[in-house]
Write an enzyme that holds these catalytic residues in place. Sequence first.
Site, short mmCIF file in Angstrom:
data_model
loop_
_atom_site.label_atom_id
_atom_site.label_comp_id
_atom_site.label_asym_id
_atom_site.label_seq_id
_atom_site.Cartn_x
_atom_site.Cartn_y
_atom_site.Cartn_z
N LYS A 116 0.82 -1.21 0.00
CA LYS A 116 0.00 0.00 0.00
C LYS A 116 0.86 1.26 0.00
O LYS A 116 0.45 2.30 -0.53
CB LYS A 116 -0.96 -0.03 1.18
CG LYS A 116 -2.08 -1.05 1.02
CD LYS A 116 -3.06 -1.02 2.17
CE LYS A 116 -4.30 -1.85 1.88
NZ LYS A 116 -4.01 -3.24 1.52
N GLY A 165 -9.42 -6.01 5.60
CA GLY A 165 -9.65 -5.38 6.89
C GLY A 165 -8.68 -5.82 7.98
O GLY A 165 -8.75 -5.32 9.10
N LYS A 201 -4.63 9.79 7.49
CA LYS A 201 -5.66 10.57 8.17
C LYS A 201 -7.00 9.87 7.97
O LYS A 201 -7.32 9.44 6.86
CB LYS A 201 -5.70 11.98 7.58
CG LYS A 201 -6.82 12.87 8.08
CD LYS A 201 -6.61 13.31 9.51
CE LYS A 201 -7.72 14.26 9.96
NZ LYS A 201 -7.64 14.53 11.40
N ALA A 202 -7.78 9.71 9.03
CA ALA A 202 -9.09 9.07 8.90
C ALA A 202 -10.06 10.01 8.18
O ALA A 202 -10.17 11.19 8.52
CB ALA A 202 -9.64 8.70 10.27
N VAL A 203 -10.73 9.48 7.17
CA VAL A 203 -11.79 10.23 6.48
C VAL A 203 -13.09 9.90 7.21
O VAL A 203 -13.51 8.75 7.24
CB VAL A 203 -11.88 9.84 4.99
CG1 VAL A 203 -12.97 10.64 4.30
CG2 VAL A 203 -10.53 10.05 4.30
N LYS A 237 -16.66 -5.95 3.31
CA LYS A 237 -17.90 -5.61 2.61
C LYS A 237 -18.99 -6.66 2.86
O LYS A 237 -18.71 -7.85 2.95
CB LYS A 237 -17.62 -5.50 1.11
CG LYS A 237 -16.58 -4.45 0.77
CD LYS A 237 -16.05 -4.64 -0.64
CE LYS A 237 -14.87 -3.72 -0.90
NZ LYS A 237 -14.20 -4.00 -2.18
N GLU A 275 -10.01 1.19 -5.73
CA GLU A 275 -10.87 1.47 -4.59
C GLU A 275 -10.59 2.87 -4.05
O GLU A 275 -9.43 3.27 -3.92
CB GLU A 275 -10.65 0.43 -3.49
CG GLU A 275 -10.92 -0.99 -3.96
CD GLU A 275 -11.41 -1.88 -2.83
OE1 GLU A 275 -11.67 -1.37 -1.73
OE2 GLU A 275 -11.54 -3.09 -3.07
N ARG A 292 -7.18 -8.21 -9.15
CA ARG A 292 -7.87 -9.48 -9.34
C ARG A 292 -9.35 -9.23 -9.58
O ARG A 292 -9.81 -8.09 -9.53
CB ARG A 292 -7.72 -10.33 -8.07
CG ARG A 292 -8.18 -9.57 -6.82
CD ARG A 292 -8.29 -10.43 -5.60
NE ARG A 292 -8.47 -9.64 -4.39
CZ ARG A 292 -9.60 -9.08 -3.99
NH1 ARG A 292 -10.70 -9.21 -4.74
NH2 ARG A 292 -9.68 -8.39 -2.87
N ARG A 338 -23.76 -10.60 0.59
CA ARG A 338 -22.94 -11.77 0.88
C ARG A 338 -23.59 -12.55 2.02
O ARG A 338 -23.86 -12.00 3.08
CB ARG A 338 -21.53 -11.35 1.28
CG ARG A 338 -20.82 -10.48 0.25
CD ARG A 338 -19.38 -10.24 0.65
NE ARG A 338 -18.73 -9.30 -0.25
CZ ARG A 338 -17.41 -9.08 -0.27
NH1 ARG A 338 -16.62 -9.74 0.58
NH2 ARG A 338 -16.88 -8.20 -1.11
#
Length: 452
Positions: A116, A165, A201-203, A237, A275, A292, A338
């Site tokens: 990342k 996650g 930074k958290a959005v 998700k 994403e 993928r 799901r």
Amino acid sequence: MFKKVLIANRGEIAVRIIRTCQKLNIRTVAIYSEADVDSLHVKHADEAFLIGKPPVAESYLKVDTILEVAKQAGVDAIHPGYGLLSENARFARACVEAGISFIGPSPEVIERMGSKIAARTAMQTAGVPVIPGSDVALADEEEAVHLARKFGYPVMLKASAGGGGIGMQLVRNDEEMRKAFAGNQKRATSFFGDGTMFLEKAVENPRHIEVQIAADHHGHVVHLWERDCSIQRRHQKVVEEAPSPFVDEALREKIGQLAVKAAKAIDYRNLGTVECLVDGEKNIYFLEMNTRLQVEHPVTEEITGIDLVEWQLLIAAGEQLPYAQHEIPLQGHAIEVRIYAEDPVTFFPSPGMIKRFTLPEGEGIRHEYAISEGYKVTPFYDPMVAKLIVSADTRGEAIQRLGRALKQYEIEGIKTNIPMLKQVINHPVFQAGEATTAFVTNHLKVKTGRNP
């Protein structure tokens, strides 16, 4: 086109890939562990090979064993599906070195996007906006605290090699950072073999919106619109839909162009997903690129009429993209849920024997699964056992259709998250198209603690 393809995966995605291969008259080879003897992907394939014991480390992650089977079966290509080895650069490289086509991007691109931190750097160089954060690995928890203060709490502490996650945590102050750093680093090392950490930074209350892209070996890159994946539990998700109810035409054009720009910047080939997080002011931030096929690819297929697995095969075989950008349809609305074998309140896994499995039928209803009555859901794999996809002319009609289908969905012998899914689609915030990634925490009666 390929004559024989090995699917290096299991469960519903293996069944899904086999279906397209059969349509194209391509013979298929399945692999399976001792726990998956009764899985439908084993029954549907032309050939099937037992490759090991139930734990993935002793079966589905055994690169050398899978390649031995591929050579023995005489395949000319391998499709990795999603999860497992699908984003493993070593596996992709081993396929190429063995003279077998890997149905996906190059090993170099997989490796680059698998970090990342490297992905952030590549996107910044290309002019794609990223979330403010650290662009190099964090040396220790004190550096993490220092940078978190610089960017301002709250921040997301993330594993550079992370996914699903895992190794990701919201941190609100110095004390939480000091508690979280070592644990997240250890967890990332355990899951990914890489404990490199960084922070962003958290959005606050964003939408999680992703764009499906496709790129061939002839310089053509297109996007196939967006998917909204904001309904999540533990950063995973649960409900996905296309198109996003939050995205207007101007934002759709902008985010689509950004995704194409991102793909071109790294010389991407085959299908991939860019994403993003989108805040309330419709600012777009690159999050990661999945190299993928996505679990949620069916919603894109439903609104475009395009078989994405077929496109993967065509591109890997060296053919040009069938459509130019202006030719790609966008019709109607699709929603996927799901079905997890888990407690709907605690989210803890619920393994067991499936005693009854009856699926709703009707117009605009699609199923993806590899289970059947008598099938034993084990604790060895991801708890997702099926996907229910609905499509209709409008979002409102799709929600109504989904509600009826969930009422008719029967699965006994295990607990599932169907009660939670009913809560989601009946909630006025979801129905209004206003859900953010905080939806489950803020609006549902659930316990969001981690699995034991």
